[in-house]
Design an enzyme around this catalytic site. Structure first.
Site, PDB file in Angstrom:
ATOM      1  N   GLY A  26       2.706   1.006   5.865  1.00  0.00           N
ATOM      2  CA  GLY A  26       3.191   0.315   4.667  1.00  0.00           C
ATOM      3  C   GLY A  26       2.019  -0.224   3.870  1.00  0.00           C
ATOM      4  CB  CYS A  69      -0.574 -10.083   8.334  1.00  0.00           C
ATOM      5  SG  CYS A  69       0.552  -8.713   8.406  1.00  0.00           S
TER       6      CYS A  69
HETATM    7  C1  LIG Z   1       5.050  -5.025   7.553  1.00  0.00           C
HETATM    8  C2  LIG Z   1       5.015  -5.032   6.067  1.00  0.00           C
HETATM    9  C3  LIG Z   1       4.038  -4.322   5.360  1.00  0.00           C
HETATM   10  C4  LIG Z   1       2.922  -3.584   6.047  1.00  0.00           C
HETATM   11  O1  LIG Z   1       3.356  -2.456   6.735  1.00  0.00           O
HETATM   12  P1  LIG Z   1       2.394  -1.850   7.890  1.00  0.00           P
HETATM   13  O2  LIG Z   1       3.007  -0.536   8.206  1.00  0.00           O
HETATM   14  O3  LIG Z   1       2.458  -2.826   9.041  1.00  0.00           O
HETATM   15  O4  LIG Z   1       1.034  -1.737   7.319  1.00  0.00           O
HETATM   16  C5  LIG Z   1       4.082  -4.348   3.992  1.00  0.00           C
HETATM   17  N1  LIG Z   1       5.034  -5.028   3.336  1.00  0.00           N
HETATM   18  C6  LIG Z   1       5.991  -5.724   3.972  1.00  0.00           C
HETATM   19  C7  LIG Z   1       7.041  -6.425   3.181  1.00  0.00           C
HETATM   20  C8  LIG Z   1       6.018  -5.753   5.359  1.00  0.00           C
HETATM   21  O5  LIG Z   1       6.953  -6.457   5.981  1.00  0.00           O
END
Ligand SMILES: *Cc1c(COP(=O)(O)O)cnc(C)c1O
Length: 399
Positions: A71, A325
């Site tokens: 993401g 995070c």
């Molecule tokens: C977890 C998350 C991300 C990041 O996704 P990853 O695959 O962990 O890098 C980005 N945006 C939101 C809203 C998230 O909850």
């Protein structure tokens, strides 16, 4: 020890059907999908199939899907890629103060590179004001990036209307739909978006895979240069097993969403109502209705959130404060701060995010074990004792 997992907004377990679907691509069909010989054929077919599944899930064409590593990468790709592609048209970006760090820190980086960024505030319920958004638009505005559902509070933004505003003004619109996927209908046409991010591990696929929807005709400059993978939009030999897993997870989400959402919502409501009944001085952070069905973010007055989480962990209960995070830091959540919740109260906030394998017993285990913990923690807090005394004093006065 009993283990209860209420942290699905941080990550989800891999669905058994997803695991079954992807394992062959780690064991037997290990070829390079770019190879023209026999070893490449099955992996190539599998990627094409997964792209179809993701496209169906989002209501778009397979050529509009690019697979990424996460993401976070999808967000970076959408934002930096648009900024670079439209640099000659303008240098202004609009986002909000409550975005995921993958969006916020990308915008902060672009500020250092000469872009101007407006970070819209939110009201107490965590949502933005569309008039304020319209007022922020200038002739220089090239990109709006606003999340569909917030990872900390679950609050849903009016993406359809935001998208309509963007389209009227010829501004590229990206939405981070990582938390909305599987919980809300995702139809890119209805949402009026040009770019949309999803992540595998938030929807019961493995970690290390994501996707970005790029509407046909929208130009985004690649971040990763190399071979001709993903139609020259993202170089690197594909994560075949991960991609197959993501495709399967999208198929399952489409198939099961209605029943799963009903199940998860009823558990979430049971948990929320139960805690509010059993524990005094609990507040809901975020809009009571406009939020995804699996999330509740609760503020416990006179309780230190981190120690509450440690106490829950000792009982085998996994919950979280803020986003995975930023936890571990003692900074109050930027989302709760933006909502105007004072730091001492946001420090006592805990997010419970439920998922498809949670049961009523899980919720009851929490409802049984959490109230005594909060009571014990409060009894040790001088502030709480003082407030209680005052409360008693006021009660006496009223008589
Ligand atoms: C977890 C998350 C991300 C990041 O996704 P990853 O695959 O962990 O890098 C980005 N945006 C939101 C809203 C998230 O909850």
């Amino acid at each position: 020890m009993k283990r209860v997992y209420f942290d699905h907004n941080a990550t989800t377990p891999v669905h058994p059907e997803v695991l079954d679907a992807l394992l062959p691509y780690l064991k037997d069909a290990w070829g390079n999908p770019s190879s023209i010989h026999w070893a490449g054929r099955d992996p190539r077919k599998a990627i094409d199939g997964a792209r179809e599944q993701v496209a169906q899930f989002l209501g778009c064409s397979p050529v509009e899907i690019v697979f990424t590593s996460s993401g976070s990468e999808s967000d970076n790709f959408a934002i930096k890629g648009t900024a670079l592609a439209k640099r000659s048209r303008g240098n202004h970006i609009i986002t909000t103060q409550v975005e995921h760090p993958a969006v916020l820190n990308t915008c902060r980086y672009l500020e250092k590179e000469g872009f101007r960024v407006t970070y819209l505030g939110v009201d107490q319920s965590g949502t933005i004001d569309l008039e304020e958004l319209e007022e922020a638009i200038t002739d220089e505005t090239i990109l709006m990036t606003m999340m569909y559902a917030n990872n900390e509070t679950g609050v849903i933004f009016p993406v359809e209307e935001i998208g309509r505003i963007a389209r009227q003004r010829g501004i590229t619109f990206h939405t981070d739909a990582v938390q909305a996927a599987g919980k809300l209908p995702l139809d890119v046409t209805k949402l009026n978006c040009d770019l949309l991010s999803i992540s595998g591990h938030k929807i019961y696929a493995p970690k290390g895979v994501g996707a970005l929807y790029i509407r046909r005709g929208v130009r985004v400059v690649p971040l990763i240069h190399g071979g001709h993978h993903e139609r020259n939009r993202r170089a690197g030999t594909e994560n075949v097993a991960g991609i197959v897993g993501l495709g399967k997870a999208c198929e399952i989400a489409m198939r099961d969403m209605d029943t799963e959402v009903a199940h998860i919502r009823s558990l979430r409501d049971r948990l929320e109502k139960g805690l509010m009944e059993k524990i005094p001085h609990v507040r809901l952070n975020g809009h009571p209705e406009k939020r995804i069905p699996n999330t509740t973010n609760l503020g416990f007055d006179f309780v230190e959130g981190e120690s509450l989480l440690l106490n829950l962990d000792m009982l085998g209960i996994a919950a979280s404060s803020g986003s995975a995070c930023t936890s571990g830091s003692l900074e109050p959540s930027h989302v709760l701060v933006a909502m105007g919740i004072p730091p001492e109260l946001s420090h006592g906030s805990v997010r419970f995010s439920l998922g498809r394998f949670n049961t009523e017993e899980d919720v009851d285990y929490l409802l049984e074990n959490m109230p005594p913990i909060v009571e014990r923690m409060r009894s040790m807090s001088p502030l709480w004792n003082e407030a209680e005394k005052k409360g008693m004093f006021m009660a006496l006065e009223e008589k």
